[in-house]
Design an enzyme around this catalytic site. Structure first.
Site, PDB file in Angstrom:
ATOM      1  CB  ILE A   1      63.502  34.066  11.042  1.00  0.00           C
ATOM      2  CG1 ILE A   1      63.036  34.732   9.747  1.00  0.00           C
ATOM      3  CG2 ILE A   1      64.424  34.984  11.829  1.00  0.00           C
ATOM      4  CD1 ILE A   1      62.177  35.979   9.969  1.00  0.00           C
TER       5      ILE A   1
ATOM      6  N   GLY B   1      47.291  29.900  -1.992  1.00  0.00           N
ATOM      7  CA  GLY B   1      47.631  29.020  -0.876  1.00  0.00           C
ATOM      8  C   GLY B   1      48.303  29.732   0.283  1.00  0.00           C
TER       9      GLY B   1
ATOM     10  CE  LYS C   1      51.904  28.720  13.711  1.00  0.00           C
ATOM     11  NZ  LYS C   1      52.823  28.257  12.678  1.00  0.00           N
TER      12      LYS C   1
ATOM     13  CE  LYS D   1      53.506  32.249  13.363  1.00  0.00           C
ATOM     14  NZ  LYS D   1      53.223  32.772  11.999  1.00  0.00           N
TER      15      LYS D   1
END
Lengths: 431, 431
Positions: free
Chosen positions: A133, A184, A102, A202
């Site tokens: 998604i 993480g 991105k 994004k």
């Protein structure tokens, strides 16, 4: 159909796992097999866990790009260089490209989309936004009959995890960040995530797709979550709101609002219940009305799944001779859309002032706000301990960002005010 | 590219509106225009609100199918006959077909999918399930790298509206139903909706797509919402649950559970907040993990948008010579999957007994339950008014449906029990 992968990190491993595990199933659905032709990674020694012949591993991305048997190149190394050079080189060789990058697409997307168009190859980037998604496919294909009116996205899992922890456990930002790092969910240097930059990357892609104009990162107002305190989360809750890092794209006439910032949302909104590392994108289309898509935002398998869906789409197009049956970005020249300046954006606001609890403070502050056309909806003033610094909290009716900025500066100069005022924009509710 | 529409009702009008309003935008994205070639409707007089030349209207579906200029036939008349005959005739003429007819596809789907495959035409049915949610495209394309493990859908807007009204306003089923009818959310004969049949139609399609075997309506256990009372909704709330009509497809090893029934779900689940006429489909894939897709389930524009997305997909395939680049249903023979018999399904349960409030009642009932391997998790017994009928409510641990059915029969015979016991299955929570 041969796939080459550059970068066998988390996502690359997910892609390989899916392609190997679902090999038969995918072949049954596609009518032809998908083969992993070559994998490039700097450290190919540690990857031996994956059961693949040794001779498909190379240490240089060019080893994938230059292999004439490879049809589709998957770039998963991230960063700007050499990812951009690899992608452009692959495109020039007539390879189709899939990327989860991105940052690259949001900053150097124009060159890449143009090169892909010129060389008539496909560029898949489903994995670049909210891995679990399929928001790229949804906006580009499923909602094609819609004019997209608004997008509100929780599209940075790290920030959403931190805000969720702060909300549910009452811890402060730095404690929640450390926890996220230990699990993480956050990088050692969390800047890109907690400062809203990743979400802005994004948003640039989602807005470009939705409004047919390529937006760049610079055009997006970006503010992170580092200034939010548990105090604000509690006050928000008292007013009936939750605080989320929201990526917002709204079309109002020919103007587009593009902004990423912490946002107060009514608790009862579906998107307010999206917690932890989960992502959600709320979309308003003129035909479908409101819609929400929810899933994991990142991780080996969810993002791997997004890459595989791109691989299958492109492979089907190659096989049927339908390459570029859908345009990469669907952008054709400027569409007369302008980005609204942040100072002209209107919103309701939450203010938190730290004030010395003396008589007349409220009147002074509200006087300044009134002078800037900011009308107060409600006020909370707690812990009346004389001469001590206490929070004074307000919710406003709709006001202009410019007026708020000037009012804050003026209020900040008052001797009764200690420390910089904090303000959070509010979406939904009364408006 | 010419589109013919059979049935200019609510959805048909939505399709026409979108195609007319977005004509230029769609042509820009597609590279070629989409033309409405012919529209068939019994009553073409009342449709004059739409600005289309008079000569494109006909009164018989055959007028659309027999027109050699039409490439894509959209069937929107609903029902089994003559919809099936129209569709089969169009397919035989080599036309691509789009339908929103879930009842037809769920009951006679095999003939139709087979005919489409044989004649190498496409069959689009995005509009058949949850109009505003592109769930067909998501499952078939975006999640292709996933083994679908479970689907939980709120896919009947009428039932969800009624349950929401019962929950929020405390009204009973028949009051809420009348309200839904007055608002146009329920038909004069609401059977298909409130008895779960419409949801079962849609579940058959979702399950067929997800598990690669054509399931028919008869194989789905179906129970509606007519027996739910405000009392049950209140008790559910006390236990921390909401009641939703859920369409469930779950794969456990080689068995599939397919069932539609009122279901208690933990309040904090995202899907529990899906209210009113909205639909939502929760999907669990082995790669993406949990995901939820939310939007309007029906209506002129949302369902029209779904049809337009199918039109565009098929038009692109025709134009690029890529017809059937994706198989209609993606089904190739039997896959060894079996549907689990309802009596073997395991679940947690909510029981409500109407009992005469005498000593020993609880012990008698719990004795029978224990005898059928049903273990009680919690009990609520309220309003202790001697000799009067009071509700006795229980939540159980995981039990087998068969055991529950036998236990209910036995309990029903007890002299202290007045009226038939009610039970509602529970998903999520402790399990």
């Amino acid at each position: 159909m041969s796939v080459g992968i550059i970068g066998l990190g988390t996502v690359g491993t997910g892609v390989v796992k899916i392609l190997l595990k679902k090999r038969k199933e995918l072949e049954r659905k596609l009518g032809f097999p998908l083969v992993i032709g070559k994998i490039a990674d700097i450290d190919i020694k540690r990857k031996r866990a994956i059961a693949l012949p040794e001779n498909i591993f190379v240490t240089d991305g060019l080893g994938v790009i230059d292999d004439p048997s490879i049809d589709i190149v998957v770039e998963l190394i991230g960063g700007i260089h050499p990812a951009k050079e690899y992608i452009l080189k692959a495109i020039k060789k007539g390879k189709h490209v899939i990327t989860a990058n991105k940052a690259l697409l949001a900053s150097e997307g124009f060159d890449i989309f143009e090169a892909a168009q010129k060389n008539n190859v496909e560029l898949g980037f489903e994995a670049a936004v909210a891995g679990g998604i399929p928001i790229i496919k949804i906006i580009r294909e499923a909602l094609i009959g819609n004019k997209i009116q608004a997008i509100y996205g929780i599209i940075n899992g790290t920030s959403n995890y931190i805000l969720t922890e702060m909300t549910e456990e009452g811890v402060d930002f730095s404690t929640a960040l450390k926890e996220a790092q230990a699990l993480g969910y956050a990088e050692a240097d969390p800047t890109l995530d907690v400062e809203g930059i990743d979400a802005a990357h994004k948003l640039a892609l989602l807005a470009s797709l939705s409004f047919g104009t390529l937006f760049s990162l610079k055009e997006i107002y970006t503010e992170g979550i580092t200034k939010i305190t548990p105090l604000d989360i509690n006050f928000a809750s008292e007013f009936g709101y939750k605080i989320k890092l929201l990526a917002i794209a709204k079309q109002i006439n020919n103007d587009i609002e593009l902004r990423v910032h912490p946002t107060m949302l009514p608790k009862e909104y579906l998107i307010s219940s999206v917690n932890g590392v989960f992502n959600a994108v709320y979309v308003e289309g003129d035909a479908i009305g409101p819609a929400l898509y929810y899933g994991k935002g990142a991780g080996e398998m969810p993002t791997g799944s997004a890459v595989v869906s791109d691989i299958v789409d492109i492979a089907r197009n190659i096989k049927t001779g339908a390459v570029n049956r859908i345009q990469g970005m669907g952008i054709q020249g400027k569409s007369g859309i302008r980005i609204k300046k942040m100072e002209d954006v209107q919103s309701c606001y939450y203010f938190r002032f730290s004030v010395f609890d003396k008589p007349g403070v409220l009147s002074k502050i509200s006087g300044i706000l009134g002078g800037h056309n900011i009308s107060i909806k409600s006020v909370i003033q707690k812990e009346r301990k004389k001469e001590r610094v206490v929070p004074l909290v307000m919710m406003t009716h709709r006001a202009k960002e410019k007026d708020v900025v000037y009012a804050m500066k003026e209020i900040n100069k008052l001797p009764v005010v200690s420390g910089k005022p904090l303000y959070i924009r509010v979406e939904g509710g009364e408006e």
